[in-house]
Write an enzyme that holds these catalytic residues in place. Structure first.
Site, mmCIF file in Angstrom:
data_model
loop_
_atom_site.group_PDB
_atom_site.id
_atom_site.type_symbol
_atom_site.label_atom_id
_atom_site.label_comp_id
_atom_site.label_asym_id
_atom_site.label_seq_id
_atom_site.Cartn_x
_atom_site.Cartn_y
_atom_site.Cartn_z
ATOM 1 C CG ASP A 125 0.197 -12.582 -59.961
ATOM 2 O OD1 ASP A 125 0.760 -13.544 -60.525
ATOM 3 O OD2 ASP A 125 0.160 -12.454 -58.727
ATOM 4 C CG ASP A 178 1.322 -10.322 -56.054
ATOM 5 O OD1 ASP A 178 0.575 -9.325 -55.964
ATOM 6 O OD2 ASP A 178 0.900 -11.493 -56.069
ATOM 7 C CG ASP A 232 3.872 -13.632 -58.525
ATOM 8 O OD1 ASP A 232 3.094 -13.140 -57.703
ATOM 9 O OD2 ASP A 232 3.501 -14.465 -59.394
#
Ligand code: 8DG
Ligand code: MN
Ligand code: MN
Length: 371
Positions: free
Chosen positions: A205, A295, A207
């Site tokens: 992902d 995120d 962040d």
């Protein structure tokens, strides 16, 4: 849905973690064996050996040399009897009987497959396994199974979000988040954190920490960013968690992965045209976009340094750092603050500012310069 065999997935995570095959060296074999054992204990909710094997794996990962004899690992920390016997077996025969048994175990394979879906943790995976479900099609064909919104998105974007995110893609997302922040407030900022901040070339992902120099504005900042992403039509999934941060609370003695700041777990649509050199997926390129997990966390600026430290990871490093603070320095560290327990006075609840708040200082300086 891609019907991946679970062994393909374990090969994927073992050798493609960095997004490309790496030369399989004995050390990597041992490291992967430790990861499998750690995961096996995690699935069985046995914390002790799980953490022990994770720690052993991270010690091996930090070595600059290849392991050829067990004797060479003498003096390394965190390698217990069990780790050593697995290591010896692999050094002698190139394989571990125990690890191979786990890898061919149906329960392990199924839990590994199920937990690879965004929103499915070991508990849900176990529940589905107990009900006799063994594949994604079993789950999707079972009328009595209710998938929550997160799991529905997890299945919908499975192919995209199980494919590694490249640094070029992370950079493109950084621009998107940065533009959104600056459109809301000129003095806001977004900083890349997580694995990419540690220098990784690929991640699962991306962040970011977003913040503004004005304490108290950060909660709104995050909801405004989410609104902006929605307006742009690129918000595919959003789980927003408002801040539950309490200034007066001391850091917890336990390792807490979660902090109390406002945060959100997103799936964004990343268009090919925004990425230098195209997307890290063949289908994505012809489709013109791919889905990516992002995120965002938004701490008040006076807690920025601790959040940056906490979200940079790795999880293992954070765990070790907190343990070091506690046992070697008699301090408590978490994503919110660093407390000095030896200064047990009236102001014990005040965080120690050992780590300079560079961002806040920079922001104040530029304010002054402007003034
Ligand atoms: P990867 O994504 O490249 O696989 O690796 P990573 O960037 O190191 O892992 P991550 O799962 O994205 O987590 C990044 C750091 O964020 C990790 O050290 C733990 C930290 N973190 C917290 N709180 C929270 C939280 O509430 N949720 C999540 N997902 N991560 C958190 O400190
Ligand atoms: Mn990450
Ligand atoms: Mn993350």
């Amino acid at each position: 849905l891609p019907m991946m065999h679970v062994l393909d997935i374990s090969w994927f995570t073992a050798c493609m973690r960095e997004g490309r095959p790496v030369a399989v060296e004995t050390r990597h074999l041992i490291q992967d064996a430790f990861e499998v054992l750690a995961e096996f204990y995690e699935f069985n909710e046995v914390e002790g050996p799980c953490l022990a094997f994770r720690r052993a794996a991270s010690v091996l990962k930090s070595l600059a040399w290849s392991v050829r004899r067990l004797g060479a690992t003498e003096g390394l920390p965190c390698l217990g009897e069990r780790s050593k016997s697995v290591m010896e077996e692999i050094l002698q025969s190139g394989r571990s009987f125990e690890v191979e048994k786990i890898l061919s175990d149906e329960r392990y394979q199924t839990l590994k497959l199920f937990t690879s879906v965004f929103g499915v943790g070991p508990k849900t995976a176990e529940k589905w396994y107990r009900r006799g479900l063994r594949s994604f099609s079993d789950i999707l064909a079972e009328p009595s199974i209710h998938l929550n919104r997160m799991q529905q998105s997890g299945f919908r974007h499975y192919g995209d979000i199980s494919r590694a995110v490249s640094r070029a893609e992370a950079r493109a997302l950084g621009n998107i988040i940065d533009e959104a922040v600056r459109a809301i407030t000129a003095d806001g900022a977004a900083a890349l954190t997580g694995g990419f901040r540690r220098g990784k070339e690929f991640g699962h992902d991306v962040d970011f920490i977003v913040t503004t120099p004005e304490v108290g504005r950060e909660d709104r900042l995050l909801t405004d960013i989410i609104e902006s992403l929605k307006q742009q039509g690129i918000l595919l999934y959003c789980d927003y968690q408002a801040s539950t941060f309490d200034q007066s609370k001391l850091p917890s003695h336990k390792f807490e992965a979660m902090d109390h700041f406002a945060k959100c777990f997103l799936i964004l649509r990343l268009d090919c045209s925004r990425v230098d050199g195209g997307l890290n997926s063949v289908e994505g390129d012809s489709r013109g976009w791919r889905a990516v997990r992002v995120d965002l966390v938004s701490p008040p600026v006076d807690r920025y340094a601790f959040t940056l430290l906490g979200w940079t990871g790795s999880r293992q490093f954070e765990r070790d750092l907190r343990r070091f603070a506690r046992s070697e320095r008699r301090m408590l560290l978490d994503n919110h603050a660093l407390y000095d327990k030896t200064k047990d006075s009236d102001d014990s609840a005040r965080p120690v500012r050992l780590i300079s708040n560079a961002w806040g200082r920079e922001a104040r300086r530029s304010e002054r310069d402007k003034g």
